[in-house]
Write an enzyme that holds these catalytic residues in place. Structure first.
Site, mmCIF file in Angstrom:
data_model
loop_
_atom_site.group_PDB
_atom_site.id
_atom_site.type_symbol
_atom_site.label_atom_id
_atom_site.label_comp_id
_atom_site.label_asym_id
_atom_site.label_seq_id
_atom_site.Cartn_x
_atom_site.Cartn_y
_atom_site.Cartn_z
ATOM 1 N N LEU A 105 0.838 -1.200 0.000
ATOM 2 C CA LEU A 105 0.000 0.000 0.000
ATOM 3 C C LEU A 105 0.875 1.253 0.000
ATOM 4 O O LEU A 105 1.663 1.462 0.914
ATOM 5 C CB LEU A 105 -0.906 0.031 1.229
ATOM 6 C CG LEU A 105 -1.954 -1.080 1.365
ATOM 7 C CD1 LEU A 105 -2.733 -0.904 2.660
ATOM 8 C CD2 LEU A 105 -2.907 -1.077 0.169
ATOM 9 N N GLU A 106 0.743 2.057 -1.044
ATOM 10 C CA GLU A 106 1.376 3.379 -1.079
ATOM 11 C C GLU A 106 0.243 4.386 -1.053
ATOM 12 O O GLU A 106 -0.432 4.616 -2.059
ATOM 13 C CB GLU A 106 2.245 3.533 -2.328
ATOM 14 C CG GLU A 106 3.214 4.696 -2.262
ATOM 15 C CD GLU A 106 2.596 6.006 -2.719
ATOM 16 O OE1 GLU A 106 2.249 6.813 -1.826
ATOM 17 O OE2 GLU A 106 2.450 6.221 -3.919
#
Length: 609
Positions: free
Chosen positions: A314-315
């Site tokens: 997850l960015e």
């Protein structure tokens, strides 16, 4: 004499034979690693022969299908996506949204293609990446214009964030990708001196990438090329905001795969609305998900992925801060800060949103930034498609009218608090009246606990926050829910690094911003509510593989594992077994010679029983 004559003939023949082998091998290597040319014509929408149709009054959800743009082939039972240029409101195309059934079919097609791809050699994968890099460099203007047309950014911003960033990723894979995916030897311990272990990085299968709209070329290509190099097939779900450009960019990769003799089905593009994405995120065939986007959507994807325990990178959002150390030469870094703040109209996850400046320099910094911000010109890089004229534009459009409205609502809080503000309002362009523009904005003397200092703006807006001590500056920088990137500026690099070590984030640049991403050998990602996992660098590439540990005998012909009689089933004596293992532990792991000698004596005694 005869022997000498034989040698005189033998040596030239041997040299000639060796040279021939080298030439054949070199020729094979050169041909096999040469970029394969392919054609992928640019779309007419980037000009000069484009007769645009304008969306008269784009709504806050302008990507939804407009009644006036209904295609004659429209299926009343299906959903459609409208693509438009947010800088001009020109209509770019209408796309059929994928159904759950179609998404499943695309995943299965990727599975079928990956079965052969997983067995390709690194040189074959490298040739694909090299071909893509050559095509991108040769067609960089067309690619930049496509990104500009769909996202509203400027050509300079596209050159920086789309073309150059993607070339950096491609060349890193070409030069270093194989090194980090080759079998890697690992050390063993004293007890296993007769063994040797190594790790192989095997393809996962089919992986997914769900990406945001702010960099349609780079956000699409970056996860795709990394996944392909790791031996996977990839299903990309792009934002509905940039479906037009992403379709063209992904089709370029398909053309490259076809030209290199591989199945274009290795890469699949899913175009759907967020609420229909469960068919992808909950698919048992998907072995990894990379997500680039908001915290809210990231949470939903992470929860959906738990159904099949699918690993996720997850960015998410950021609220990147720059701590400006006391006595810093503000004019020296002014241009760098302007680029960090206003590039891509501030729609940059690692752009600077907070400048934390010593109280003695706050007013000077506000004046300098405000003066330069007033000079920035807003507009479209492709406003005149018929004649190909490219106007001088510094800041492009935001992605949609909805983003302009949300930014205006947040900045209004600063107006209500009577803070010093430069800009701070939507921009009514003189001849692009339907464009989504917001004036470059500088807000001074902001309370670090206020909403505008805590919430991610993702807009051409920066807030200035005062501090008195370095400890206070660090506390302010760490005082948000985010922890993506940060910067520290100052005349003493060693002191800057000391401050950087105290920041709670994934990346820090000293006297610069965002350069950690330019160096693709570094991992990219954050902490706290900015997400988890990394893409980029060896860590990101290896996250797209299954690291399998393998242990073999070092001297298989001489020694293999055997079970000592004291430990063989059925156990004859618990006392002897314990004495044997206790002595072995003391001898092997004891922290002093005395402990080790005592362990050896105990081991010998147990062995005699």
């Amino acid at each position: 004499m005869a022997d000498d004559d034989g040698l005189d003939v033998f040596y030239p023949l041997t040299l000639f034979f060796a040279l021939g082998i080298w030439l054949v091998f070199h020729r094979f290597q050169t041909v096999h690693n040469r970029a394969v040319p392919f054609r992928h014509p640019p779309p007419p929408q980037i000009g000069p022969h484009f007769e645009p149709r304008q969306i008269p009054h784009p709504s806050l959800d302008a990507h939804l299908l407009h009644e006036e743009l209904r295609p004659h082939f429209m299926d009343p039972d299906r959903r459609y996506i409208t693509a438009y240029d947010p800088a001009t409101s020109f209509h770019l195309g209408t796309f059929l949204a994928d159904s759950a059934l179609e998404i499943g079919m695309k995943v299965r097609a990727a599975q079928d293609a990956q079965r052969a791809w997983r067995h390709t050699a690194f040189r074959d994968r490298r040739r694909v990446i090299r071909s893509l890099n050559k095509w991108l460099v040769d067609n960089q203007e067309a690619c930049a214009r496509v990104a500009c047309r769909d996202s509203g950014k400027t050509l300079v911003d596209a050159a920086f964030g789309e073309v150059m960033a993607t070339c950096s990723k491609l060349t890193w894979l070409i030069k270093h990708g194989e090194r980090y995916l080759r079998p890697e030897p690992r050390s063993t311990n004293f007890l296993l001196f007769y063994k040797k272990g190594y790790v192989v990085y095997e393809p996962l299968g089919v992986v997914a990438a769900i990406t945001s709209w702010n960099y349609p070329l780079h956000n699409a290509w970056s996860p795709i090329v990394a996944s392909l190099f790791a031996g996977n097939a990839v299903v990309l779900k792009c934002s509905e905001q940039v479906v037009w450009s992403t379709t063209w960019f992904v089709n370029a990769i398909k053309e490259c795969l076809r030209a290199c003799g591989h199945s274009p089905e290795l890469v699949q593009l899913v175009c759907c609305y967020p609420e229909d994405a469960d068919a992808l995120t909950k698919s048992p065939a998907i072995k990894h998900i990379t997500f680039i986007g908001s915290e809210h959507v990231g949470r939903q994807i992470a929860m959906a992925a738990t159904e099949n325990l699918t690993p996720v990178t997850l960015e998410l959002g950021g609220k990147d801060a720059a701590i400006i150390m006391p006595h810093t030469n503000l004019r020296q870094y002014l241009s760098l800060w302007l680029r960090a703040i206003f590039q891509n109209a501030g729609q940059n996850c690692i752009g600077l949103e907070r400048l934390i400046v010593h109280a003695s320099q706050h007013d000077e910094l506000f004046a300098l930034l405000s003066g330069r911000a007033q000079q920035l010109r807003l507009g479209s890089a492709l406003a005149s498609p018929q004649d190909g004229f490219v106007p001088a534009v510094d800041v492009g459009a935001m992605i949609s009218p909805a983003r302009v409205a949300a930014t205006d609502a947040l900045v209004q809080l600063a107006h209500d608090a009577d803070l010093p503000i430069e800009g701070g309002e939507p921009h009514a362009h003189p001849y692009l009246e339907h464009g989504a523009y917001f004036r470059p904005t500088v807000i001074g003397d902001v309370d670090p606990e206020s909403e505008i200092a805590q919430r991610e703006l993702f807009a051409p807006v920066v807030v200035l926050i005062k501090y008195d001590t370095i400890a206070e500056a660090v506390e302010i920088a760490n005082g948000t829910r985010y922890g993506l990137g940060a910067s520290v500026f100052g005349p003493d690099q060693e002191k800057c690094v000391q401050v950087a070590r105290q920041l709670e984030c994934g990346m820090v640049s000293i006297n610069d911003f965002g350069v950690c991403y330019v160096s693709q050998d570094l991992p990219f990602g954050g902490t706290k509510k900015s997400g988890y996992g990394r893409f980029g660098g060896p860590e990101g590439l290896r996250s797209l593989t299954n690291p399998k540990a393998i242990m073999v005998d070092r001297f298989a012909w001489l020694m293999q594992t055997t079970i000592p009689p004291q430990l063989d089933y059925p156990i004859q004596s618990v006392t002897t077994s314990w004495q044997f293992l206790s002595g072995l532990t003391g001898f092997t792991y004891g922290d002093s010679w005395r402990t080790r000698i005592e362990g050896l004596v105990q081991l010998v005694k147990a062995s005699r029983r």
